[in-house]
Every structure is written in C-alpha cells, then in structure tokens.
Design an enzyme around this catalytic site. Structure first.
Site, short mmCIF file in Angstrom:
data_model
loop_
_atom_site.label_atom_id
_atom_site.label_comp_id
_atom_site.label_asym_id
_atom_site.label_seq_id
_atom_site.Cartn_x
_atom_site.Cartn_y
_atom_site.Cartn_z
N CYS A 53 -41.42 -65.41 -3.47
CA CYS A 53 -42.40 -64.53 -2.84
C CYS A 53 -41.66 -63.24 -2.44
O CYS A 53 -41.79 -62.76 -1.33
CB CYS A 53 -43.10 -65.20 -1.66
SG CYS A 53 -41.99 -65.80 -0.40
N ASP A 70 -39.01 -72.89 -6.42
CA ASP A 70 -39.63 -71.89 -5.53
C ASP A 70 -38.52 -71.48 -4.56
O ASP A 70 -38.40 -72.01 -3.46
CB ASP A 70 -40.80 -72.55 -4.79
CG ASP A 70 -41.59 -71.56 -3.96
OD1 ASP A 70 -41.36 -70.35 -4.11
OD2 ASP A 70 -42.42 -72.01 -3.14
C1 LIG Z 1 -40.12 -70.51 -0.37
S1 LIG Z 1 -39.79 -71.90 0.60
C2 LIG Z 1 -40.58 -73.15 -0.31
C3 LIG Z 1 -42.08 -73.22 -0.12
C4 LIG Z 1 -42.68 -74.45 -0.78
N1 LIG Z 1 -42.36 -74.52 -2.19
C5 LIG Z 1 -44.18 -74.48 -0.63
O1 LIG Z 1 -44.90 -74.10 -1.54
O2 LIG Z 1 -44.65 -74.93 0.43
C6 LIG Z 1 -38.13 -72.19 0.24
C7 LIG Z 1 -37.60 -73.52 0.74
O3 LIG Z 1 -36.27 -73.68 0.25
C8 LIG Z 1 -35.58 -74.48 1.18
N2 LIG Z 1 -34.15 -74.35 0.84
C9 LIG Z 1 -33.29 -73.35 1.15
N3 LIG Z 1 -32.10 -73.57 0.59
C10 LIG Z 1 -32.20 -74.74 -0.10
C11 LIG Z 1 -31.31 -75.51 -0.91
N4 LIG Z 1 -30.07 -75.11 -1.12
N5 LIG Z 1 -31.76 -76.65 -1.44
C12 LIG Z 1 -33.03 -77.07 -1.22
N6 LIG Z 1 -33.92 -76.38 -0.48
C13 LIG Z 1 -33.51 -75.23 0.07
C14 LIG Z 1 -36.03 -73.98 2.52
O4 LIG Z 1 -35.84 -74.97 3.52
C15 LIG Z 1 -37.51 -73.69 2.25
O5 LIG Z 1 -38.28 -74.78 2.66
#
Ligand SMILES: C[S@@+](CC[C@H](N)C(=O)[O-])C[C@H]1O[C@@H](n2cnc3c(N)ncnc32)[C@H](O)[C@@H]1O
Length: 440
Positions: free
Chosen positions: A382, A329
C-alpha cells in the site's frame, strides 16, 4: 475528559518534537468513554495531523516571538485552535473560549491571553472585508495549500514520480477516506446487500474495480450497525486491497501462502474466494496482529494455518512443501494510505524507505525459493513509492532468470514497466502496487 484536552495530549505524543513518537493506532487505543466526544476529538486529531505543517506556518507568522521548547503544548493548543478556525463549524466564541481555556488545564494560565488573542485575530482576518486585511486573509489561504501540508520526503518523491497526478494526490490525501466493504458472496450477492442497506436507510454504491466492493456514502457509519455484520456478510476492506485475492485467483486443491497476513484482511478474502484450497498457510511476525487474524477468521467461520515468524526465516516455520501461490503483502511505507493514517507523514522519514525496500527484497527472494515451478506470486504494497514497488520488482526480475511478470488488467491507475500502480482516489480506492510474477 475534555475532548480538546484529550486531542492535545494525543498530538503531543505524535507530532514533530515528541520524545518517542507513537502511532495514532496506539494512541487512540484508549478512547474517551463518550462516543460523541471521541468522534469530535478524532476530527481534531486527524485534522491537525493532516494540516500540521500549514497551520504551524500560519501560527509562526502571527507570533511575536517563538514559543520555548518546553511550551510545545501551547503550540499544539494553537494548532488545534487554528484548525477549528479554518475547518470547523463550531461557533467562534466557543472555539476561542474553550481552546484558550486548555492553557489553564495544562497549568499554564499565562498562555490563556496569548491563545485567545491569536485565535481572535485569525477569525477577524477570516471575516474582514477590508481590502488590506483581506490581503492577509488571502495569504493565510495560500498557506493552506494542500501541497504545503506534506513533508519533503513525500513531496519530492511524488513530484518526481507522478508530476501529472501530484495535485490530485495531495488533495485526496487531505480528504477523509471512504468506508468500503467487501461482500461475502458465499452469504449474499452485492445487489441483495445493497438493497438491505437501502431498506435500512444507508446509501451506498458498487465499486469500480471489483464486484465484491460496496462504498457507503457516510464514512462514519458504525460498522456493527450495518446489516449483516453478525452474519459475516461483509468485511471492512478498501477496494484496492480487495484486488489482491482477485488477481491471485486461488484454485481448488492449491496450497497457498499469505506471507505477511495480519490482521487477516486478505487471508479471509482468499478463503472466501475459494473454500476448497488444500491449505492456506498465513504467516506474520506480530503475535498481537496474529490474534486479530484469528478473531477475523472466527467471525467469518473460516480456517487457516497460522504461524508466527519472520517469514524470510524459512527454517523457523516452513515444512519444506512448496506453494502453488504466494501473496506477499509486504510491510511498507504506507504512502498509499496517508488519508487513513496521516501520522505516517510525521512518523516515517526519508531514510526509512531504502531500509524498507531492503526488507521487502529480502522477503521476496525468500518467498521465491518456496514457490512451485509454474506457481504464481503476487507482490503488493500500500505504497506509492517506486523504490518499494516498480524499481524493486525490476531489480528482482533482472536477477532471477526464472521470474516472468504477468500483465494484470486493472481499468484504473498507471501501468508500470513491471506491475501496476493505483494512486488513491477521492471516495474510492487507496494507493496500491501489484506485480504478479510467474515462476518459469
Ligand atoms: C501490510 S501489513 C499486512 C496486511 C494484511 N495482509 C491484511 O490484508 O490484513 C504487513 C504485515 O507484515 C508483518 N510483517 C512485518 N515484517 C514481517 C516479516 N519479516 N515476516 C512476516 N511478517 C512481517 C507486519 O506485522 C504486518 O502485519
């Protein structure tokens, strides 16, 4: 604190011209103590953020000379006033006197008369029947055209990618998002939950895409007052987001990875959908958001292995055991959820999109390495921008000879050459993209 003044102070730190703009989530983290005042302030803050560009045009037409840079607060007070003239049900005299008084509260008494006169003029033109003035009022309505509310980086992309759906897209994103719940079928059926809601005087309807979703008629219902909250019978989650676990279909005995998991909306759904997984590993780079993930797991009495890391840095967290299924995601522009986060329009810029696409491709390539042969990976965002979605997956499958995109059956939205795109719908789901890829 005066809710209008609170709104001005929040908007000063967000709208174009702010020194280091901050998101609404951050800015609203310290709410007013009085709930009614906070609700009113939020109505103004979200309204002005959505209509910022149109309201600015209307104000500029009426100002004899532009305001100085150092009087940006007066510009925001005028935006707040104009928003109330066109959209609020507050009496005219209250809007004019309370809003112009904000100039005094910002220690700029010289602007009281200016704000007062401009708002009176807008009301007068709104109400006048005189043909000449009515023409001016009509012009104002023209400036309140939904299409004109969006910055060029979004508008150009939407016009190019979805010319037929563009008008609906603008309209939907200026409308309040609905409150949708995901019902936990381990505790209660959707039908029984709906009956409980009705017994408690709450109107709601079932979703169109999943059998777990219920959308309330009143989006402002406080979540903790909904029956079943303390018993973990539901989680607040958009219907488009609920499709992810349904498409990935976790099975007993599988080892599943939720690659960008926080705050855990989809992590908890995967576990609710299949309690007999061998393990669910959930990774996120944000420690703060991982804490929220743990809280969500605890509330629902679920268990996952949480790891804080940049997920593409495999050496930092991976134990060398591949996964049967992976959910990516990916962090994205959020252009599918603009109605929930209108601040994205002003915080993100055109140049952020290629940088995001690069990051998404990096995460995807890295996750592909740790997927078992015959395993499935669901990539979702999204976002509604093809650069982050269909174009990215097309490039990925062209590069990986062992990647095969499966067809997903979703009754709504747009089937793309690879994957499926949902555009946001009034009263229903958000904008989402899904591509289910199998490793041959
Ligand atoms: C769209 S949100 C995820 C929402 C979650 N899947 C949910 O349904 O509640 C994207 C997430 O990716 C995380 N993120 C950004 N870069 C990342 C990386 N390189 N590795 C892991 N997580 C990352 C952000 O902190 C954020 O929480």
């Amino acid at each position: 604190m005066n809710p209008r003044l609170y709104a001005v102070e929040v908007l000063l730190q967000l709208l174009p011209g702010a020194h280091s703009p901050r998101s609404l989530t951050t800015l609203l983290a310290k709410p007013l103590s009085d709930k009614l005042s906070q609700a009113f302030a939020c109505e103004l803050i979200y309204g002005v953020t959505r209509w910022y560009q149109c309201l600015t045009t209307i104000i500029q037409i009426h100002l004899h000379k532009p305001l100085r840079k150092k009087d940006r607060d007066i510009h925001i007070i005028l935006l707040l006033g104009a928003y109330q003239v066109f959209f609020s049900k507050q009496p005219d005299y209250a809007v004019v006197s309370e809003t112009s008084n904000l100039s005094r509260l910002r220690y700029k008494p010289w602007a009281v008369g200016l704000v007062n006169a401009l708002l009176r003029k807008l009301y007068q033109q709104q109400n006048q029947k005189n043909a000449h003035i009515a023409h001016i009022a009509h012009t104002q309505v023209e400036y309140l055209n939904p299409k004109l509310a969006f910055p060029n980086w979004i508008k150009n992309n939407i016009e190019r990618s979805y010319p037929k759906q563009a008008t609906d897209f603008y309209q939907t994103n200026l409308t309040k998002a609905p409150l949708t719940l995901r019902i936990n079928h381990k505790h209660i059926s959707t039908q029984a939950f709906l009956v409980n809601l009705l017994d408690n005087g709450l109107q709601a309807r079932c979703g169109e895409l999943t059998n777990t979703s219920v959308t309330l008629s009143e989006s402002t219902t406080p979540v903790h007052t909904i029956p079943g909250f303390n018993q973990g019978q539901f989680t607040v989650q958009d219907e488009g987001a609920q499709l992810c676990a349904q498409l990935l279909q976790p099975q007993p005995g599988e080892r599943v990875l939720d690659a960008c998991c926080a705050p855990g909306g989809k992590t908890t759904h995967l576990l609710e959908q299949c309690a007999e997984l061998a393990e669910l590993v959930a990774v996120d780079s944000s420690a703060k958001r991982l804490t929220q993930t743990q809280e969500n797991l605890d509330r629902l009495d679920l268990c996952a292995t949480l790891k804080q890391a940049a997920v593409e840095q495999l050496d930092d967290w991976w134990d060398k055991t591949p996964f049967d299924k992976i959910l990516v995601d990916a962090p994205c522009s959020g252009t599918g959820v603009l109605r929930r986060h209108p601040d994205i329009m002003w915080l993100k810029k055109a140049q952020d999109v290629p940088a995001l696409a690069q990051k998404q491709a990096k995460i995807l390539r890295s996750m592909w390495q740790i997927l078992k042969p015959r395993g499935k990976l669901l990539y979702c965002t999204c976002s509604v921008l093809p650069q982050e979605n269909v174009e990215l997956i097309q490039a990925f499958v062209a590069e990986k000879t062992d990647a095969h995109v499966l067809t997903v059956n979703i009754p709504w939205g747009i089937t793309q050459t690879v994957g499926h795109q949902l555009l946001p719908k009034i009263g229903a789901y958000d904008g989402f993209y899904y591509a289910l890829i199998q490793k041959n």
